[in-house]
Motif scaffolding. Structure first.
Motif, mmCIF file in Angstrom:
data_model
loop_
_atom_site.group_PDB
_atom_site.id
_atom_site.type_symbol
_atom_site.label_atom_id
_atom_site.label_comp_id
_atom_site.label_asym_id
_atom_site.label_seq_id
_atom_site.Cartn_x
_atom_site.Cartn_y
_atom_site.Cartn_z
ATOM 1 N N ARG A 232 135.565 57.182 7.001
ATOM 2 C CA ARG A 232 136.708 56.472 7.573
ATOM 3 C C ARG A 232 138.003 56.941 6.896
ATOM 4 N NH1 ARG A 232 135.262 52.176 10.766
ATOM 5 N NH2 ARG A 232 137.366 51.330 10.586
ATOM 6 N N ASP B 73 141.206 51.041 4.163
ATOM 7 C CA ASP B 73 140.892 51.500 5.521
ATOM 8 C C ASP B 73 142.144 51.474 6.392
ATOM 9 O OD1 ASP B 73 138.741 52.162 7.550
ATOM 10 O OD2 ASP B 73 139.644 50.401 8.476
ATOM 11 N N ALA C 265 141.520 56.598 5.182
ATOM 12 C CA ALA C 265 142.025 55.564 4.277
ATOM 13 C C ALA C 265 143.278 56.036 3.555
ATOM 14 C CB ALA C 265 140.953 55.193 3.250
#
Length: 409
Positions: free
Chosen positions: A218, A242, A220
């Motif tokens: 993810r 995030d 970030a």
């Protein structure tokens, strides 16, 4: 029994084992300042994350905007795998350090191997793998995966269960309301921990956005928090946030002395989908020993620093509420505890035989000043000074700061 082994020798061995166990229990209370805060450093980062390679190209954001994004994040459901590595610089005592940490954290607990206040002290050193899941404030689960065994801590409504598959023991406590257990709570979420860290942001702290990262696949942002004050053992705290949900995904704390991180913990895999309801179901296995929490025994299963969850949190009034005094402010705050044990470290007579005081003293550094004499015990993050008049000075500060505080006190 072996051919040459006698009942007398067996009895003597058992007596020796009992004596060693008793010494460990007595020793534990003298290392509580180091052990408790050391365990805190490990457990408060239960659910952040490890970064993958790559620096994603994300829109620019200021530190204040990122802090606001964290504050507005309202992730209620998640599941994933967490890896946590902790290097407090504790000495290798051939297993004794585990007994000290467990005894200090348990502090008169119920004696079950499934009691989380004892079991989760394992996170104070080494590298561990956890499975985590959450579905709102009433349902959380953390499982510590071991070689051939598993320990699980489950909060489901009014019940909190701890289960140790190795010993087939179960620990149970009931909630006092509002999703809070009578004695134990499930570990802090990444957002809980980030909220506590951000309470330390004042004029003693530098906060900035320092690039981006890939965490468990993810995108970030990387938020870096550094003390402006000298004398603290904290070098920097890095939180990967995030980009889409604002959920903190990675936590790394590095000491001012440099070297490897004291705590580096995080997701290797994470999902924000709703976990299956059965994830939080638990029924004691057949034949398991079940221990009920002692009534009226209040406190968290996750041990935190007295009155504050994060080094640097400027909240002396909170320490005062818990019966502690505090000297200094910000990252240089030092908790002062009167242990009531005059004479410093235990002698042979106090420990039931053997020079336990000499043994513990060998692990610390003798110091002296206007306050008299004492011993400083150090980790890479937390230092504690135990004086001969029974006072304990503890904080994320260097030895000189502790001696100065004791002299002023």
């Amino acid at each position: 029994m072996a051919p040459n082994e006698t009942e007398d020798s067996t009895g003597a061995a058992q007596a020796d084992d009992e004596l060693r166990a008793e010494r460990r229990r007595k020793a534990a209370r003298y290392v509580v300042p180091v052990a408790v805060v050391g365990v805190a450093a490990a457990t408060i980062g239960l659910v952040p994350a490890l970064a993958d390679s790559g620096d994603p190209d994300l829109p620019k954001i200021t530190a204040q905007e990122l802090i606001n994004k964290i504050a507005k994040s309202d992730v209620q459901q998640l599941s994933g795998t967490v890896k946590i590595s902790t290097d407090l610089g504790l000495p290798d005592l051939g297993g004794l350090e585990s007994g000290l940490l467990s005894g200090a954290a348990q502090g008169g607990g119920d004696g079950s191997s499934a009691d989380p206040s004892a079991k989760l002290t394992e996170l104070a050193s080494g590298t561990h793998t956890l499975r985590v899941a959450a579905d709102g404030p009433e349902k959380q689960k953390v499982s510590l995966l071991e070689s051939g065994a598993e320990y699980s801590l489950i909060h489901n409504g009014t019940d909190v269960w701890g289960y140790d598959s190795k010993s087939n023991e179960v620990y149970h406590s009931t909630a006092a309301g509002s999703g809070k257990a009578d004695r134990h709570e499930t570990p802090a979420t990444p957002k809980d921990f980030a909220d506590e860290v951000l309470k330390s942001v004042d004029d003693t702290t530098s906060v900035k956005v320092d690039g981006t990262a890939q965490v468990a696949g993810r995108d970030a942002y990387r938020l870096v928090i550094k003390p402006k004050q000298s004398g603290t053992t904290v070098g920097a705290i890095s939180i990967a946030v995030d980009a889409r949900t604002g959920t903190p995904l990675k936590f790394t704390l590095t000491p001012s002395s440099g070297g490897a991180a004291v705590v580096d913990a995080g997701y290797t895999q994470v999902s924000f989908s709703e976990p299956a309801a059965s994830t939080f179901d638990f029924t004691p296995p057949k034949g398991a020993k079940v221990t009920e929490a002692q009534k009226g025994d209040k406190g968290d299963g996750i041990t935190r620093a007295p009155g504050r969850s994060t080094p640097g949190q400027s909240a002396p009034q909170e320490l005062g509420k818990n019966g502690f005094d505090v000297l200094g402010e910000g990252w240089n705050a030092i908790a002062v505890i009167d242990s009531g044990d005059k004479g410093g470290l235990p002698s042979g007579s106090a420990s039931g035989g053997g020079d336990l005081g000499g043994f513990l003293g060998s692990l610390g550094d003798p110091v002296s000043g206007k306050f008299g004499k004492g011993t400083v015990f150090s980790t890479r993050l937390i230092n504690a000074l135990i004086t001969d008049d029974g006072k304990v000075y503890v904080g994320a500060v260097d030895k000189a700061a502790l001696v100065k505080a004791a002299n002023a006190g």
